[in-house]
Design a protein around this motif. Structure first.
Motif, PDB file in Angstrom:
ATOM      1  N   GLY A 263       0.818  -1.205   0.000  1.00  0.00           N
ATOM      2  CA  GLY A 263       0.000   0.000   0.000  1.00  0.00           C
ATOM      3  C   GLY A 263       0.852   1.255   0.000  1.00  0.00           C
ATOM      4  O   GLY A 263       0.546   2.233  -0.683  1.00  0.00           O
ATOM      5  N   VAL A 264       1.944   1.243   0.760  1.00  0.00           N
ATOM      6  CA  VAL A 264       2.841   2.397   0.791  1.00  0.00           C
ATOM      7  C   VAL A 264       3.506   2.589  -0.571  1.00  0.00           C
ATOM      8  O   VAL A 264       3.588   3.715  -1.092  1.00  0.00           O
ATOM      9  N   ALA A 265       4.006   1.504  -1.164  1.00  0.00           N
ATOM     10  CA  ALA A 265       4.651   1.601  -2.475  1.00  0.00           C
ATOM     11  C   ALA A 265       3.675   2.113  -3.530  1.00  0.00           C
ATOM     12  O   ALA A 265       4.023   2.967  -4.368  1.00  0.00           O
ATOM     13  N   PHE A 266       2.452   1.630  -3.486  1.00  0.00           N
ATOM     14  CA  PHE A 266       1.437   2.082  -4.430  1.00  0.00           C
ATOM     15  C   PHE A 266       1.152   3.571  -4.234  1.00  0.00           C
ATOM     16  O   PHE A 266       1.000   4.326  -5.195  1.00  0.00           O
ATOM     17  N   GLY A 267       1.096   3.997  -2.987  1.00  0.00           N
ATOM     18  CA  GLY A 267       0.862   5.405  -2.696  1.00  0.00           C
ATOM     19  C   GLY A 267       1.981   6.298  -3.189  1.00  0.00           C
ATOM     20  O   GLY A 267       1.740   7.404  -3.692  1.00  0.00           O
ATOM     21  N   VAL A 268       3.231   5.857  -3.056  1.00  0.00           N
ATOM     22  CA  VAL A 268       4.363   6.641  -3.555  1.00  0.00           C
ATOM     23  C   VAL A 268       4.262   6.814  -5.067  1.00  0.00           C
ATOM     24  O   VAL A 268       4.494   7.910  -5.611  1.00  0.00           O
TER      25      VAL A 268
END
Length: 428
Positions: A263-268
Motif C-alpha cells: 500500500g505504501v509503495a502504491f501510494g508513492v
C-alpha cells in the motif's frame, strides 16, 4: 491557445472558499474510479483465498468494475447533455452507495463480479459529469489547468486508498472495504446536492433519444483529433491498469511485500502522478499541450521498457520499483492534457457530456481489457505485466503522434453557463 473561462451566473465571484469547495467536490467525483479500484487492491490475495478462486478470476472483479465504469459513462454523459448535469449525477451517486453494499454481501466471486459491474456503472455518472461540468466552464489551456488541479484531489485516491485498505484489513475482512465505499457514495451525494449547481441551462441542452445520441457519438468517433486523443487516453490507461491489476500479485507473491508495504509503495507511485500533473498545470500556456502530452508518453514508455528489462534480468525490486514509478508518474501529464485536447475539438465542444462519455468509454474499456493480461501466465511470473505495459505505452505514443498532425482548433468564445456551480475562473 489562450485561457477562456467565465463564472457561472450567480456564482460568488472569485470567492476562494467556493472555488476550493468546488474543486474538492469535482475532484472527489473524478476519483470514484480509482477509489473503487484501489481501496481493495491489498485484499486481492485474501479475497482470492476466501472465495476459493484464482488470480485471473479475482482480476476479473477489477475488469467488471471498469466495464461498468465504461458502460455507465456512455449512458450518463448523453443524459447529462439532455437533462442537465445535476439530476443524472445525484441518481448515479445514490445507486453507487447501494451497489457497494451489495458487493460487500456477495457470497461468490461470480456474484461479486456482477455487482462490481453495477457499482462501476453507477459511479460512472460522477466521473463523466464532473468532466462535463469543467468543460461547461473552461476550454483549452484553462481546461488543462483545471483538470491538473483536480488531480490534486483525484490523486489522493490512489495514494490513500491502498494504504487505508491495508490498514482496514487489520480490523475487518475484505467485505468491510465495500461498506466503506458505500459511505463514500453517501458523502459524495450530499456534497453534490449541497455544493454543486447546474452548469448546463435548458437552452444549451441537446435533443434526447437514442438516435440523437448515436448520431453524436458517430460524429465524435469520426473526428480524427478527438478519436486520436481518446484512443491515446485508453491505451495509456491500459498500461496503468495492467500495473494496477498485476502489481498486488507481482509485488506481494513474487517479491514478498506485505499488504501494508505494498500500500505504501502504491501510494508513492500515485504521488508521482499528482506531482507530474501539477508540474504540467504550471507549464500549460507556456509549453504547448501536445508537447506536455508527448513528454508524459515518453516517461511511461521509458518506464515500461525499464520494467521489462528489470524483470527479464532479475534485477529485483531495485529495478522494478523505479520503473513502475515512471509508468505511473507519466500519467499525470497524459490524462489532463489529452483530455483538454480531445474536448477542445470542434465537435466535442458542442456536446461535452457525450464527448466526456466517449473518453471514459475508451479509457475504461481498454483498461478493463488489459487487466487480465497481467495474470495470464499465472501468479509466478511478472513478464506478462511488464510486456503488456511496454507494448501499450508504445502504441499510445504512436497514436498520439498521429493525432498531433491534425490542425489545432482555434480558441472559441466560451458560452455563458447558467446556475450556481460555485466555480470562479481559474487564475492565469
Amino acid at each position: 491557445m489562450t485561457q477562456t473561462a467565465r463564472p457561472a451566473a450567480g456564482t460568488a465571484g472569485g470567492a476562494p472558499d467556493r472555488r476550493l469547495w468546488s474543486i474538492i467536490i469535482l475532484g472527489s467525483l473524478t476519483a470514484i474510479g480509482p477509489l473503487s479500484i484501489d481501496l481493495y487492491l491489498p485484499a486481492l490475495p485474501a479475497l482470492a483465498a476466501d472465495l476459493s478462486t484464482g488470480a485471473v478470476q479475482t482480476q476479473l472483479t477489477l475488469t467488471a468494475c471498469v466495464a461498468g465504469l465504461a458502460a455507465g459513462q456512455a449512458v450518463a454523459g448523453p443524459l447529462s447533455d439532455t437533462l442537465g448535469r445535476r439530476r443524472p449525477l445525484l441518481a448515479g451517486l445514490a445507486a453507487y452507495a447501494a451497489a457497494s453494499v451489495l458487493c460487500a454481501v456477495s457470497p461468490t466471486v461470480e456474484t461479486l463480479i456482477a455487482m462490481r459491474v453495477v457499482q462501476g456503472a453507477a459511479g460512472a455518472a460522477g466521473i463523466v459529469i464532473a468532466r462535463a461540468i469543467v468543460r461547461d466552464l473552461y476550454q483549452g489551456v484553462a481546461a488543462a489547468r483545471f483538470f491538473s488541479m483536480l488531480m490534486l484531489v483525484t490523486g489522493l485516491a490512489p495514494i490513500l486508498a491502498p494504504v487505508l485498505g491495508g490498514q482496514l484489513l487489520r480490523l475487518v475482512p475484505w467485505p468491510g472495504l465495500f461498506a466503506v465505499l458505500s459511505g463514500v457514495g453517501v458523502a459524495l451525494f450530499l456534497g453534490a446536492l449541497l455544493g454543486l449547481g447546474e452548469t448546463l441551462p435548458p437552452e444549451r441542452r441537446a435533443a434526447g433519444g437514442p438516435r440523437a445520441t448515436a448520431a453524436t457519438f458517430r460524429d465524435l468517433a469520426t473526428d480524427r483529433a478527438f478519436a486520436g486523443y481518446a484512443l491515446t487516453i485508453g491505451l495509456a490507461f491500459g498500461a496503468m491498469f495492467t500495473y494496477i491489476s498485476g502489481s498486488p500479485f507481482v509485488l506481494q507473491d513474487i517479491y514478498g511485500m506485505s499488504p501494508q508495504t505494498y500500500g505504501v509503495a502504491f501510494g508513492v507511485n500515485a504521488l508521482g502522478i499528482v506531482t507530474a500533473a501539477q508540474v504540467g498545470g504550471r507549464l500549460a500556456g507556456r509549453v504547448p499541450l501536445r508537447r506536455l502530452l508527448a513528454a508524459g508518453l515518453g516517461i511511461v514508455t521509458a518506464g515500461g521498457a525499464g520494467l521489462l528489462l528489470a524483470v527479464l534480468t532479475g534485477a529485483g525490486l531495485y529495478g522494478v520499483l523505479p520503473a513502475l514509478f515512471l509508468v505511473t508518474s507519466g500519467q499525470g501529464l497524459i490524462l489532463p492534457n489529452a483530455t483538454a485536447l480531445a474536448l477542445s475539438s470542434s465537435r466535442a465542444s458542442r456536446a461535452a457530456g457525450s464527448g466526456s462519455a466517449l473518453l471514459g468509454v475508451a479509457q475504461f474499456t481498454l483498461g478493463g481489457a488489459a487487466a487480465p493480461l497481467a495474470g495470464i501466465a499465472g501468479r509466478g511470473t511478472a513478464v506478462p505485466m511488464a510486456a503488456s505495459i511496454a507494448a501499450l505505452a508504445v502504441l499510445a505514443s504512436i497514436v498520439a503522434a498521429a493525432a498531433a498532425r491534425t490542425p489545432e482548433p482555434p480558441e472559441a468564445p466560451e458560452p455563458e453557463a447558467a446556475g450556481d456551480a460555485g466555480i470562479p475562473p481559474s487564475p492565469a
